[in-house]
Design a protein around this motif. Structure first.
Motif, PDB file in Angstrom:
ATOM      1  N   SER A 232       0.646  -1.011  -0.301  1.00 25.19           N
ATOM      2  CA  SER A 232      -0.069  -0.715   0.079  1.00 25.19           C
ATOM      3  C   SER A 232       0.718   1.458  -0.468  1.00 25.19           C
ATOM      4  N   GLN A 233       0.182   1.996  -0.502  1.00 28.09           N
ATOM      5  CA  GLN A 233       1.419   3.612  -0.622  1.00 28.09           C
ATOM      6  C   GLN A 233       0.689   3.878   0.737  1.00 28.09           C
ATOM      7  N   VAL A 234       1.683   5.275   1.496  1.00 26.69           N
ATOM      8  CA  VAL A 234       1.646   5.499   2.835  1.00 26.69           C
ATOM      9  C   VAL A 234       1.519   6.957   1.971  1.00 26.69           C
ATOM     10  N   PRO A 235       0.374   7.508   3.220  1.00 29.45           N
ATOM     11  CA  PRO A 235      -0.151   7.434   3.575  1.00 29.45           C
ATOM     12  C   PRO A 235      -1.131   6.348   3.402  1.00 29.45           C
ATOM     13  N   VAL A 236      -1.223   5.175   5.070  1.00 30.38           N
ATOM     14  CA  VAL A 236      -1.815   4.148   4.827  1.00 30.38           C
ATOM     15  C   VAL A 236      -2.843   4.494   6.317  1.00 30.38           C
ATOM     16  N   SER A 237      -3.881   4.451   6.276  1.00 30.80           N
ATOM     17  CA  SER A 237      -4.803   3.924   7.797  1.00 30.80           C
ATOM     18  C   SER A 237      -5.063   2.797   7.874  1.00 30.80           C
ATOM     19  N   LEU A 238      -5.362   2.537   9.123  1.00 31.94           N
ATOM     20  CA  LEU A 238      -5.570   1.298   9.717  1.00 31.94           C
ATOM     21  C   LEU A 238      -6.828   0.603  10.259  1.00 31.94           C
ATOM     22  N   GLN A 239      -7.656  -0.026  10.549  1.00 35.98           N
ATOM     23  CA  GLN A 239      -8.591   0.282  10.665  1.00 35.98           C
ATOM     24  C   GLN A 239      -8.624   0.111  12.090  1.00 35.98           C
TER      25      GLN A 239
ATOM     26  N   ILE B 116      -5.766  -1.942  16.686  1.00 32.40           N
ATOM     27  CA  ILE B 116      -5.675  -1.923  15.281  1.00 32.40           C
ATOM     28  C   ILE B 116      -5.650  -3.539  15.412  1.00 32.40           C
ATOM     29  N   PRO B 117      -6.711  -4.407  15.523  1.00 32.18           N
ATOM     30  CA  PRO B 117      -6.075  -6.185  15.943  1.00 32.18           C
ATOM     31  C   PRO B 117      -5.082  -6.401  14.823  1.00 32.18           C
ATOM     32  N   ASN B 118      -5.421  -5.891  12.970  1.00 30.44           N
ATOM     33  CA  ASN B 118      -5.511  -6.902  12.495  1.00 30.44           C
ATOM     34  C   ASN B 118      -3.758  -6.719  12.108  1.00 30.44           C
ATOM     35  N   ALA B 119      -3.609  -5.509  12.616  1.00 27.82           N
ATOM     36  CA  ALA B 119      -1.689  -5.390  12.128  1.00 27.82           C
ATOM     37  C   ALA B 119      -1.250  -5.762  12.653  1.00 27.82           C
ATOM     38  N   VAL B 120      -0.151  -6.464  12.172  1.00 31.88           N
ATOM     39  CA  VAL B 120       1.423  -6.554  13.032  1.00 31.88           C
ATOM     40  C   VAL B 120       2.599  -5.934  12.624  1.00 31.88           C
ATOM     41  N   TRP B 121       2.785  -4.735  13.215  1.00 34.84           N
ATOM     42  CA  TRP B 121       4.386  -4.200  13.228  1.00 34.84           C
ATOM     43  C   TRP B 121       5.672  -4.586  13.842  1.00 34.84           C
TER      44      TRP B 121
END
Lengths: 566, 448
Positions: free
Chosen positions: B311-318, B352-357
């Protein structure tokens, strides 16, 4: 402007229409005045005629003349009468008066025009000013209204600001209150928790007791057989010793960890110090040498000496490993100093550059720039020349290296041929010489053999001759005749014997005699190479003469040889 | 990448042995031990009741099976299948059970955390540890297995006791300045013990092996505090994830914070790569369609394929707004893990439970964000390389490494929802666990 009054001349009543409306119109706008003025200056001839005839008629001629005279004199003109009292009209003076009056009329007309122009101008100015005034008044009104509006807004904003401040204060107070509430609730909660926990602990204790009691009945663990320990050792009792050992182990673990960390830190420190040293050296090398600028502050001089000291001290290797405060501080302080100097230097350079850009006339700078330019030009020329030289050299090198294979081979071959031929020449010479040497050696050996043979023969001959002589000598003693010759011969013999070594004549005789005997033997062989053989034998005789000095008979023999050969 | 077939499993109880040779799994009350590479059944044991917990001993010779309802622990030996051992806690009840590091002692925690009993398999001795603390991580062993730290609570105060594992002697006993000690963990070098307080108080205390307090760290006072803690493998860093959606990293030299890693819902930095999982519609091969459709075909039609897109930055996560009035809100950094080479840190923010950082520790910057379609269930780093395996409860397994990331669909009849995963100690294979099945995934050397 004034009002023009009508000239109350009774005779003008018939033409009052012409004049009155004329005069009344005077009060109107200046635009209409112009036309009136024109009308005045260009009266229609018809009106004038009537005007003129109205004033003077046949009947009142004298009266009108006297009236005119009166008027003229009051105006300052000379009388029109020829004399002071009399009815004779001086025509000349009349004409003059007329002329004067006309001139006056013209003048007055002009003046009137001027005045009217000015009047018009002033009127327009006034109108203009009135307009401006009206506009300015409007503007003033507007601005006043604006100011009022702005003031109102300002007031509103200020009140809003105040409100917001108040809100903020309220919020802050609320936050403080909430925090207080939270803390009070937390303490209350903790207190309650503690109370509950104590109760819970009591229950647990009770439960524990019950469980422990119950537990005694059952065997809790069933195992088929006990397993050995993981490390194979037996279990040990718990004693103070083991406790002490445990402590020891623990401290060992901690110490090893600390030691490891300290080692890592030491390594890191050493690395960083090296880097700092390197940086310091680099900074020092970057800075301009201080000695060339004596104008610099004396501080720098001191710093320089310090820096030299520092360099001296801290370049010692063992200093690096010291981690005591003073060394560390020295290093960091010296680096800070160097860095500051570098910064100053860079700032100075920046200033110089900026000054150069702004074109300030600093003679030194200008000259230096010229010098600098000359220098750069010179250097560029040099570089150019060097480049060209390099190019040509490279070309030559290239030619040398990259000429055709054939030519190189040929060249190589040429060199080889040359060498080969030289070698061949030398070989040839060598071989010739060898041959010659061989020949010489052969001849030498032959000569030596011959010599040996001859010597032998000579010896035999000598022996025989001596015998013969001796015999002859004895024979001569018996006969006197024979003695003198024998004496002679004897003397010859003895002389010969004694002088054999010294007398060249006898030697020559001897040699001749000897030569007679084996001429074939010696001469052909001896003669062609006399010198060489003589060399050979002289060498021999020289060699043998030395020891021969002791042995007499040898001398004789040797000298014989010598004679013989010579 | 090869996948084995699905085997039955219950209770997410599947474990590789520490030496990597065997794999133990439970189906109700049966324990099945398989070979790790071929998955042939080596042993089969039957326990008394449904097994709730299994653990291998450190030398891979024994397995303990705990049945909490019955209060019984059974131990099985791999060398001697006939050997058996049963530990019955009786009315004391059983809440937790674990091995000691030497593999010859079993520590049972009785109900209500009355005591911890140390049963020995070598001798007939039994030891008791009184007043253990009822907290999430009350018992911690050092990595070399020499020392054990136990959290205790007496008279409304927290204590920590350090025991020597070889003879269970008490080494140190000291009190902690915590309100309510929540957990303890040893640093991998075994010299520092981190103890942290309940989430109502943000406090981390660091103790040396000999019981001295080295340092104490507190980020803020009132809001909810620490949610998760992880030590870096070199013991250089301690990462603390808290309810304010931040991770704070302390360094081992000064025990002060070196950085704060924030987890905002919008990622704006140009240097971060965001991989987004997108669904791709399955392609249907017309000629292969048969009637009635085979099971495989049906499942493949209905299962969704997906792949990663950048995805292109900027991205906003759920972002999920947490429910305000519930305890233990789903806010904050709940999962933390360092990679084995100490270069990366993977975190999950529960908002933001769908993302791993994934953070690069060398630069202390966010390096990658993986945005998945479903909630992250579990992630684990490869024990050998910097490779992260993620599962989200779907039948797909996700692998990330610095070279890139890949989505792997587990082949099968669909309906294999991976809830948990665990790597083999060599990093060559991975165990994928779902509610009822498990499968083993074999990775080739040249894989991602």
């Amino acid at each position: 402007m004034g009002d023009w009054k009508a000239i109350t001349v009774p005779v003008l009543s018939s033409d009052s229409k012409n004049i009155f409306p004329y005069t009344s119109e005077r009060k109107r706008s200046p635009a209409s005045m112009n036309s009136q003025v024109l009308r005045l200056s260009l009266p229609s001839s018809k009106n004038m005629h009537s005007f003129f005839s109205a004033f003077c008629t046949e009947e009142n001629l004298d009266q009108s003349i006297s009236y005119i005279d009166r008027e003229l004199t009051t105006l300052g003109f000379p009388s029109i009468y020829a004399e002071s009292k009399g009815k004779e009209i001086n025509l000349v003076s009349i004409i003059n008066c007329l002329n004067e009056l006309l001139a006056l009329q013209h003048k007055n007309l002009r003046a009137q025009e001027e005045v009217e122009m000015q009047h018009l101008k002033l009127g327009s100015d006034m109108d203009h000013l009135q307009n401006c005034y009206a506009k300015l008044k409007e503007q003033l009104e507007l601005s006043k209204r604006e100011i009022v509006g702005l003031q109102e807004r300002d007031r509103q904003l200020q009140s809003k600001n105040r409100n917001l401040h108040q809100l903020l204060k309220n919020e802050k107070d609320e936050v403080q209150k909430l925090q207080n509430i939270i803390s009070s609730r937390a303490t209350q909660y903790n207190h309650d928790m503690k109370r509950k926990e104590r109760e819970y602990n009591k229950l647990k204790e009770r439960l524990h007791q019950l469980v422990m009691n119950k537990k005694d009945k059952k065997l809790a663990m069933e195992v088929l057989n006990y397993v050995g320990r993981a490390d194979g050792k037996r279990g040990s009792w718990r004693t103070d010793k083991t406790e002490a050992r445990n402590e020891e182990e623990m401290y060992k673990v901690l110490l090893s960890d600390y030691e490891q960390r300290q080692k890592q830190l030491l390594l890191e420190n050493a690395e960083l110090k090296k880097v700092l040293q390197q940086m310091k050296k680099d900074i020092i090398s970057l800075l301009p040498p201080q000695k060339q600028k004596p104008k610099e502050r004396s501080e720098d001089g001191l710093v320089l000496s310090d820096q030299e000291e520092d360099i001296g001290e801290l370049n010692k290797e063992n200093m690096w490993e010291l981690s005591c405060e003073t060394v560390r501080e020295q290093l960091t302080n010296s680096i800070r100093k160097q860095w500051r100097m570098l910064k100053n230097h860079v700032e100075k350079l920046d200033n110089q550059v900026s000054r150069g850009h702004s074109g300030a006339l600093n003679a030194k700078d200008v000259i230096s720039r010229e010098d600098y330019e000359l220098e750069t030009e010179r250097l560029e020329l040099e570089i150019q020349q060097c480049k060209e030289m390099i190019k040509t050299q490279q070309q030559l090198l290239q030619q040398q290296l990259t000429c055709d294979d054939d030519t190189t081979l040929l060249l190589q071959d040429c060199y080889l041929l040359e060498e080969r031929e030289r070698l061949q020449e030398e070989w040839r010479l060598f071989r010739e010489q060898k041959k010659n040497f061989e020949k010489e050696r052969k001849s030498f050996t032959e000569a030596a053999i011959r010599l040996g043979l001859e010597r032998k023969a000579f010896e035999e001959d000598r022996g025989a001759w001596l015998k013969h002589q001796f015999l002859s000598m004895t024979a001569d003693c018996k006969s006197e005749n024979v003695t003198t010759p024998s004496a002679f011969i004897r003397s010859n013999l003895t002389d010969g014997v004694s002088l054999l070594g010294s007398d060249p004549d006898i030697r020559s005789v001897r040699s001749a005699s000897w030569q007679r005997r084996p001429p074939s033997v010696l001469s052909p062989t001896v003669s062609p190479e006399p010198c060489q053989i003589s060399h050979y034998i002289t060498q021999n005789s020289v060699a043998s003469e030395k020891p021969a000095a002791e042995n007499m008979p040898n001398l004789w023999v040797e000298s014989d040889d010598k004679e013989e050969t010579e | 990448m090869n996948f084995s077939e699905l085997f039955k499993l219950s209770g997410l109880l599947g474990r590789f042995s520490p030496d990597g040779k065997c794999l133990a799994s439970c189906i109700q009350h049966r324990l099945v031990v398989r070979d790790a590479s071929s998955l042939n059944i080596l042993q089969l044991y039957t326990c008394l009741d449904q097994i709730q917990y299994i653990e291998w001993s450190s030398d891979s010779l024994f397995i303990l099976c705990a049945m909490y309802k019955r209060g019984v622990v059974q131990v099985w030996s791999l060398e001697q299948p006939d050997w058996h051992c049963k530990i019955d806690e009786g009315s004391a009840g059983l809440v937790a059970s674990c091995w000691s590091p030497d593999g010859r002692h079993i520590l049972n925690t009785t109900e209500f955390h009355l005591r911890i009993t140390v049963w020995s398999l070598c001798t007939k001795s039994v030891s008791y540890i009184k007043y253990p603390k009822a907290c999430q991580q009350g018992v911690a062993f050092t990595k070399d297995g020499r020392y054990m730290a136990v959290a205790e609570r007496r008279d409304c105060k927290d204590f920590i006791s350090i025991f020597v594992c070889s003879n269970w002697q008490l080494l140190r006993h000291f009190d902690t300045e915590t309100q309510d000690l929540f957990g303890i963990e040893w640093a991998p070098n075994g010299c520092v013990l981190a103890a942290w307080d309940t989430c109502l108080e943000y406090k981390v205390l660091l103790y040396s092996l000999d019981g001295r307090l080295l340092s104490s760290y507190r980020a803020y006072e009132w809001p909810l505090g620490i949610k998760s803690i992880a030590w870096s493998p070199s013991s250089q860093f301690l990462a603390i994830g808290s309810f304010d959606e931040k991770v704070r990293i302390l360094n081992h030299v000064t025990w002060k914070k070196i950085t704060e890693l924030d987890h905002p819902a919008t990622i704006a930095s140009k240097k971060t790569i965001v991989y987004k999982e997108v669904e791709k519609s399955p392609t249907v091969d017309r000629e292969r369609l048969t009637f009635p459709p085979t099971r495989a075909l049906a499942s493949s039609l209905f299962s969704t394929q997906s792949k990663y897109e950048i995805s292109q930055v900027p991205v906003s996560l759920q972002y999920i707004k947490p429910v305000a009035d519930r305890a233990n809100p789903k806010v904050g950094v709940g999962m933390l893990a360092f990679s084995a080479d100490n270069c990366f840190l993977a975190t999950k923010n529960d908002n933001i439970p769908n993302a791993v950082w994934i953070w690069d520790i060398r630069k202390l910057k966010l390096s990658v964000v993986l945005e998945q379609l479903c909630t992250i269930q579990c992630f684990q780093w490869d024990p050998c390389q910097p490779r992260l395996a993620v599962c989200t409860g779907s039948s797909r397994m996700y692998l990330w490494s610095p070279a890139g990331c890949v989505v792997v669909q587990v082949p099968g009849e669909g309906d294999f929802q991976i809830m948990s995963l665990s790597w083999h100690s060599s990093g060559d294979s991975m165990l994928l666990l779902s509610k009822d099945h498990f499968c083993v995934c074999y990775l080739e050397r040249e894989e991602v």
